[in-house]
Design an enzyme around this catalytic site. Sequence first.
Site, short mmCIF file in Angstrom:
data_model
loop_
_atom_site.label_atom_id
_atom_site.label_comp_id
_atom_site.label_asym_id
_atom_site.label_seq_id
_atom_site.Cartn_x
_atom_site.Cartn_y
_atom_site.Cartn_z
N HIS A 17 0.84 -1.20 0.00
CA HIS A 17 0.00 0.00 0.00
C HIS A 17 0.87 1.25 0.00
O HIS A 17 1.67 1.47 0.91
CB HIS A 17 -0.94 0.04 1.21
N HIS A 57 -1.70 3.66 -8.40
CA HIS A 57 -2.07 2.80 -9.51
C HIS A 57 -1.84 3.51 -10.83
O HIS A 57 -1.84 4.73 -10.91
CB HIS A 57 -3.53 2.33 -9.41
N HIS A 84 -2.98 3.34 -14.98
CA HIS A 84 -3.93 2.87 -15.98
C HIS A 84 -3.17 2.59 -17.26
O HIS A 84 -2.37 3.43 -17.70
CB HIS A 84 -4.99 3.94 -16.29
#
Length: 113
Positions: A45, A99, A101
């Site tokens: 995380h 994250h 994409h």
Amino acid sequence: MDCIFCKIVQGEIPSKIVYEDDAVLAFDDINPEAPVHVLVIPKKHIASFNELTAQDGELLVKIMESIQRIAILKKVDQSGYRIVNNCGADGGQTVGHLHFHIMGGREMLWPAG
């Protein structure tokens, strides 16, 4: 922790996994904005791009290598694809977990919209 991506990593929330190794998980976006739309996350995380440190250098290399592999798997490596990271609320980040994409499978016009 109430992080949806951490729950996906832990298998608590199902996802269509595209790629996985010891440090990275990638899965199809549930609301795709292109024919190919994959999210690539570290299993560790990290809240956002702003939280990365020098100690995360090896992890970033693994993420970038996984993006290259996924582009090949999804057959967009030759035609082209976009890599996007949204950072912070004004940058469009909606999940507080780093994250990237991968979007492709059609012409990706700029500006995006």
